[in-house]
Design an enzyme around this catalytic site. Structure first.
Site, PDB file in Angstrom:
ATOM      1  N   HIS A  31     141.316  28.369-102.072  1.00  0.00           N
ATOM      2  CA  HIS A  31     140.676  27.800-103.251  1.00  0.00           C
ATOM      3  C   HIS A  31     139.671  28.812-103.797  1.00  0.00           C
ATOM      4  CE1 HIS A  31     139.383  24.428-105.808  1.00  0.00           C
ATOM      5  NE2 HIS A  31     138.147  24.882-105.642  1.00  0.00           N
ATOM      6  N   MET A  35     133.251  30.541-111.907  1.00  0.00           N
ATOM      7  CA  MET A  35     132.145  29.941-112.672  1.00  0.00           C
ATOM      8  C   MET A  35     131.580  30.968-113.639  1.00  0.00           C
ATOM      9  SD  MET A  35     130.123  28.168-109.531  1.00  0.00           S
ATOM     10  CE  MET A  35     130.968  27.173-108.295  1.00  0.00           C
ATOM     11  N   HIS A  64     140.224  27.436-109.477  1.00  0.00           N
ATOM     12  CA  HIS A  64     139.531  26.315-110.132  1.00  0.00           C
ATOM     13  C   HIS A  64     138.598  26.910-111.173  1.00  0.00           C
ATOM     14  CE1 HIS A  64     136.246  22.975-109.427  1.00  0.00           C
ATOM     15  NE2 HIS A  64     136.780  22.887-110.617  1.00  0.00           N
ATOM     16  N   MET A  66     135.863  26.856-113.748  1.00  0.00           N
ATOM     17  CA  MET A  66     134.708  26.117-114.268  1.00  0.00           C
ATOM     18  C   MET A  66     134.115  26.971-115.371  1.00  0.00           C
ATOM     19  SD  MET A  66     133.357  24.896-110.570  1.00  0.00           S
ATOM     20  CE  MET A  66     134.393  26.091-109.732  1.00  0.00           C
TER      21      MET A  66
HETATM   22  C1  DX5 Z   1     131.924  23.434-106.517  1.00  0.00           C
HETATM   23  C2  DX5 Z   1     133.211  24.111-106.147  1.00  0.00           C
HETATM   24  C3  DX5 Z   1     133.699  23.778-104.796  1.00  0.00           C
HETATM   25  C4  DX5 Z   1     132.784  24.250-103.703  1.00  0.00           C
HETATM   26  C5  DX5 Z   1     133.059  23.490-102.460  1.00  0.00           C
HETATM   27  O1  DX5 Z   1     131.639  23.669-107.855  1.00  0.00           O
HETATM   28  O2  DX5 Z   1     134.235  23.740-107.054  1.00  0.00           O
HETATM   29  O3  DX5 Z   1     135.017  24.247-104.587  1.00  0.00           O
HETATM   30  O4  DX5 Z   1     132.915  25.627-103.447  1.00  0.00           O
HETATM   31  O5  DX5 Z   1     132.103  23.844-101.524  1.00  0.00           O
HETATM   32  P1  DX5 Z   1     131.570  22.801-100.458  1.00  0.00           P
HETATM   33  O6  DX5 Z   1     132.726  22.413 -99.595  1.00  0.00           O
HETATM   34  O7  DX5 Z   1     130.515  23.551 -99.755  1.00  0.00           O
HETATM   35  O8  DX5 Z   1     131.039  21.598-101.217  1.00  0.00           O
HETATM   36 ZN    ZN Z   2     136.344  24.218-106.555  1.00  0.00          ZN
END
Ligand code: DX5
Ligand code: ZN
Length: 216
Positions: A31, A35, A64, A66
């Protein structure tokens, strides 16, 4: 069995190769949290890191996004070797256009939503997406506390996917650990993202195994 996608945001970037091997040997997906400091207040990492992970990864990469204007970067992520690409509903002009673009670039499209977005907004896209990402923390930072209303949201989305007879899977992201992984799987989650629970542990492989087997 639920799939585990360790979030590389919590990896040790000085020892990224070691952490990639830990994921290769024990998990199901990588994953990768992207950001931009605009859609979310934090900045994570970009293509040099994604491409470095790609060189060593033997499992599929799930990115992912963001970021605002996710459509601008779809092709770049495909070229970097990403297999699954999710963008935020809140950052999308026309989700169907972005979904098509992701598919046209040979990747599996997913839509992510923050915990305050009603799950119903995803319903029109269930048949078009390979997966949906239900955030169980507000997107932006690793290491936050799991939001308990997520269980109900997973159940609601699972019920609608079944009603539509669709193939779409459910990914849960944020604050996931062996303490809640079994309940999330029972609620209907297919993929669990975990960053700090995995990489802050003395034995990351054991934590991944515990979440896969439903042990806490
Ligand atoms: C948050 C991310 C998550 C994060 C998860 O914005 O999308 O993927 O890295 O990290 P943990 O498991 O520490 O909440
Ligand atoms: Zn994420």
């Amino acid at each position: 069995m639920v799939k585990i996608a360790p979030s590389m945001l919590s990896a040790d970037f000085l020892h990224l190769g070691r952490d990639v091997e830990t994921v290769n040997a024990n998990a199901d997906l990588f994953h990768l949290d992207i950001m931009d400091g605009t859609f979310v207040p934090n900045i994570s990492y970009g293509f040099p890191v994604v491409e470095a992970v790609a060189r060593a990864a033997t499992l599929p990469m799930d990115a992912h996004l963001m970021i605002v204007h996710p459509e601008k970067y779809v092709e770049r992520f495909a070229k970097a070797g990403v297999r699954m690409l999710s963008f935020h509903y809140e950052a999308a002009g026309n989700p169907l256009d972005i979904i098509s673009l992701i598919r046209d670039n040979g990747m599996v499209p997913g839509i992510a939503v923050n915990p305050d977005v009603p799950v119903e907004v995803l319903f029109p896209y269930i048949g078009e997406c390979g997966y949906m990402v239900l955030m169980s923390v507000f997107a932006g930072f690793g290491g936050q506390k799991f939001i308990e209303t997520t269980y109900g949201r997973v159940k609601e989305l699972r019920a609608e996917i079944l009603r539509q007879g669709a193939e779409c899977t459910i990914e849960v992201d944020g604050g996931v650990s062996p303490a809640n992984s079994k309940a999330l799987e029972e609620a209907g989650a297919d993929i669990l993202v975990a960053g700090s629970a995995v990489f802050r542990a003395a034995d990351p492989a054991a934590v991944i195994r515990a979440m896969k087997s439903g042990l806490s």
